[in-house]
Design a protein around this motif. Structure first.
Motif, PDB file in Angstrom:
ATOM      1  N   MET A 122     -20.546 -16.888   8.128  1.00  0.00           N
ATOM      2  CA  MET A 122     -21.913 -17.178   7.756  1.00  0.00           C
ATOM      3  C   MET A 122     -22.504 -18.246   8.674  1.00  0.00           C
ATOM      4  N   LYS A 123     -21.731 -19.316   8.927  1.00  0.00           N
ATOM      5  CA  LYS A 123     -22.240 -20.401   9.751  1.00  0.00           C
ATOM      6  C   LYS A 123     -22.487 -19.932  11.183  1.00  0.00           C
ATOM      7  N   ALA A 124     -21.558 -19.169  11.712  1.00  0.00           N
ATOM      8  CA  ALA A 124     -21.724 -18.672  13.079  1.00  0.00           C
ATOM      9  C   ALA A 124     -22.881 -17.693  13.140  1.00  0.00           C
ATOM     10  N   LEU A 125     -23.047 -16.868  12.087  1.00  0.00           N
ATOM     11  CA  LEU A 125     -24.142 -15.911  12.048  1.00  0.00           C
ATOM     12  C   LEU A 125     -25.485 -16.629  12.042  1.00  0.00           C
ATOM     13  N   LEU A 126     -25.597 -17.709  11.268  1.00  0.00           N
ATOM     14  CA  LEU A 126     -26.840 -18.477  11.225  1.00  0.00           C
ATOM     15  C   LEU A 126     -27.142 -19.096  12.585  1.00  0.00           C
ATOM     16  N   PHE A 127     -26.116 -19.637  13.251  1.00  0.00           N
ATOM     17  CA  PHE A 127     -26.315 -20.197  14.583  1.00  0.00           C
ATOM     18  C   PHE A 127     -26.823 -19.125  15.542  1.00  0.00           C
ATOM     19  N   LEU A 128     -26.229 -17.942  15.487  1.00  0.00           N
ATOM     20  CA  LEU A 128     -26.654 -16.847  16.362  1.00  0.00           C
ATOM     21  C   LEU A 128     -28.069 -16.393  16.023  1.00  0.00           C
ATOM     22  N   LEU A 129     -28.426 -16.400  14.733  1.00  0.00           N
ATOM     23  CA  LEU A 129     -29.778 -16.038  14.329  1.00  0.00           C
ATOM     24  C   LEU A 129     -30.792 -17.008  14.919  1.00  0.00           C
ATOM     25  N   ILE A 130     -30.533 -18.291  14.788  1.00  0.00           N
ATOM     26  CA  ILE A 130     -31.450 -19.298  15.316  1.00  0.00           C
ATOM     27  C   ILE A 130     -31.549 -19.183  16.833  1.00  0.00           C
ATOM     28  N   SER A 147     -21.464 -28.609  33.429  1.00  0.00           N
ATOM     29  CA  SER A 147     -22.603 -27.812  33.013  1.00  0.00           C
ATOM     30  C   SER A 147     -22.429 -26.368  33.468  1.00  0.00           C
ATOM     31  N   MET A 148     -22.758 -25.432  32.568  1.00  0.00           N
ATOM     32  CA  MET A 148     -22.717 -24.015  32.927  1.00  0.00           C
ATOM     33  C   MET A 148     -24.025 -23.598  33.584  1.00  0.00           C
ATOM     34  N   GLY A 149     -25.014 -24.478  33.574  1.00  0.00           N
ATOM     35  CA  GLY A 149     -26.303 -24.174  34.175  1.00  0.00           C
ATOM     36  C   GLY A 149     -27.433 -24.584  33.256  1.00  0.00           C
ATOM     37  N   SER A 150     -28.617 -24.112  33.580  1.00  0.00           N
ATOM     38  CA  SER A 150     -29.799 -24.426  32.793  1.00  0.00           C
ATOM     39  C   SER A 150     -30.453 -23.121  32.345  1.00  0.00           C
ATOM     40  N   MET A 151     -31.433 -23.241  31.439  1.00  0.00           N
ATOM     41  CA  MET A 151     -32.121 -22.057  30.948  1.00  0.00           C
ATOM     42  C   MET A 151     -33.580 -22.394  30.710  1.00  0.00           C
ATOM     43  N   THR A 152     -34.457 -21.496  31.135  1.00  0.00           N
ATOM     44  CA  THR A 152     -35.885 -21.626  30.876  1.00  0.00           C
ATOM     45  C   THR A 152     -36.358 -20.341  30.205  1.00  0.00           C
ATOM     46  N   ILE A 153     -37.055 -20.494  29.094  1.00  0.00           N
ATOM     47  CA  ILE A 153     -37.640 -19.366  28.374  1.00  0.00           C
ATOM     48  C   ILE A 153     -39.146 -19.552  28.458  1.00  0.00           C
ATOM     49  N   GLU A 154     -39.850 -18.542  28.932  1.00  0.00           N
ATOM     50  CA  GLU A 154     -41.304 -18.638  29.073  1.00  0.00           C
ATOM     51  C   GLU A 154     -41.991 -17.555  28.261  1.00  0.00           C
ATOM     52  N   GLY A 155     -43.147 -17.909  27.687  1.00  0.00           N
ATOM     53  CA  GLY A 155     -43.962 -16.946  26.955  1.00  0.00           C
ATOM     54  C   GLY A 155     -43.287 -16.398  25.705  1.00  0.00           C
ATOM     55  N   LEU A 156     -42.624 -17.258  24.941  1.00  0.00           N
ATOM     56  CA  LEU A 156     -41.920 -16.818  23.737  1.00  0.00           C
ATOM     57  C   LEU A 156     -42.911 -16.671  22.590  1.00  0.00           C
ATOM     58  N   ASN A 157     -42.977 -15.477  22.013  1.00  0.00           N
ATOM     59  CA  ASN A 157     -43.829 -15.193  20.862  1.00  0.00           C
ATOM     60  C   ASN A 157     -42.951 -14.634  19.752  1.00  0.00           C
ATOM     61  N   ILE A 158     -43.030 -15.236  18.566  1.00  0.00           N
ATOM     62  CA  ILE A 158     -42.240 -14.809  17.425  1.00  0.00           C
ATOM     63  C   ILE A 158     -43.197 -14.553  16.268  1.00  0.00           C
ATOM     64  N   SER A 159     -42.993 -13.456  15.551  1.00  0.00           N
ATOM     65  CA  SER A 159     -43.831 -13.195  14.389  1.00  0.00           C
ATOM     66  C   SER A 159     -42.952 -12.748  13.235  1.00  0.00           C
ATOM     67  N   GLY A 160     -43.500 -12.808  12.045  1.00  0.00           N
ATOM     68  CA  GLY A 160     -42.773 -12.343  10.878  1.00  0.00           C
ATOM     69  C   GLY A 160     -42.438 -13.471   9.927  1.00  0.00           C
ATOM     70  N   HIS A 161     -41.436 -13.228   9.118  1.00  0.00           N
ATOM     71  CA  HIS A 161     -40.989 -14.206   8.126  1.00  0.00           C
ATOM     72  C   HIS A 161     -39.471 -14.234   8.153  1.00  0.00           C
ATOM     73  N   ILE A 162     -38.911 -15.413   8.253  1.00  0.00           N
ATOM     74  CA  ILE A 162     -37.463 -15.589   8.303  1.00  0.00           C
ATOM     75  C   ILE A 162     -37.010 -16.076   6.927  1.00  0.00           C
ATOM     76  N   THR A 163     -35.990 -15.417   6.383  1.00  0.00           N
ATOM     77  CA  THR A 163     -35.406 -15.853   5.134  1.00  0.00           C
ATOM     78  C   THR A 163     -33.952 -16.213   5.378  1.00  0.00           C
ATOM     79  N   VAL A 164     -33.576 -17.429   5.033  1.00  0.00           N
ATOM     80  CA  VAL A 164     -32.199 -17.895   5.160  1.00  0.00           C
ATOM     81  C   VAL A 164     -31.653 -18.102   3.756  1.00  0.00           C
ATOM     82  N   THR A 165     -30.584 -17.386   3.436  1.00  0.00           N
ATOM     83  CA  THR A 165     -29.961 -17.508   2.121  1.00  0.00           C
ATOM     84  C   THR A 165     -28.664 -18.270   2.259  1.00  0.00           C
ATOM     85  N   LEU A 166     -28.542 -19.363   1.520  1.00  0.00           N
ATOM     86  CA  LEU A 166     -27.350 -20.211   1.573  1.00  0.00           C
ATOM     87  C   LEU A 166     -26.490 -19.947   0.352  1.00  0.00           C
ATOM     88  N   HIS A 167     -25.187 -19.861   0.559  1.00  0.00           N
ATOM     89  CA  HIS A 167     -24.245 -19.607  -0.543  1.00  0.00           C
ATOM     90  C   HIS A 167     -23.289 -20.765  -0.650  1.00  0.00           C
TER      91      HIS A 167
END
Length: 146
Positions: free
Chosen positions: A1-9, A126-146
């Motif tokens: 669950m924890k790894a899945l949440l990290f991957l989701l984010i 360092s494995m390197g750097s990362m640049t993300i450009e023009g990121l658009n996200i829409s919708g609704h995120i639901t996180v359920t904690l157990h």
């Protein structure tokens, strides 16, 4: 669950937009130093309680700081993060614990640029750097904690 949440984010931040990363593979010795665990539920609940009390939407910097803390718990260090051009749209996140909605907060839905200056696994280089450009996200995120 924890790894899945990290991957989701992480997946939300990477999205399906063009990105450029200069990552270097780790040696077996470097990989043997990578480990981690985190109490993501407590961290998310705290973050959302702050939002509920303040009544303010979450900022891109707060999201990246949280991602930085979570990734560090998994042995990944993200350094020199900059967020440019965040704007709000309809993106919201709801946290549910034990079947009860804890909080819903608005998140930035557009970023002109997110730059991570260095990505480090364990104590390795360092494995390197990362640049993300023009990121658009829409919708609704639901996180359920157990």
């Amino acid at each position: 669950m924890k790894a899945l949440l990290f991957l989701l984010i992480a997946g939300l931040l990477l999205g399906t937009v063009p990105s450029h990363a200069k990552l270097q593979p780790l040696t077996d010795d470097e990989m043997s130093n990578v480990y981690g665990s985190a109490d993501l539920a407590s961290s998310l609940l705290f973050m959302f309680e702050v939002r509920r009390v303040s009544g303010q939407p979450m900022t891109g910097v707060e999201i990246m700081n949280h991602l930085q803390a979570v990734s560090k718990a998994f042995g990944i260090t993200l350094e020199n993060i900059t967020v440019v051009g965040e704007r709000y749209g309809s993106l919201q996140m709801t946290v549910i614990k034990d079947g009860k909605t804890i909080s819903t907060t608005q998140l930035p839905s557009h970023f002109d640029r997110i730059h991570i200056g260095a990505i480090r696994a364990g104590n390795g280089p360092s494995m390197g750097s990362m640049t993300i450009e023009g990121l658009n996200i829409s919708g609704h995120i639901t996180v359920t904690l157990h």
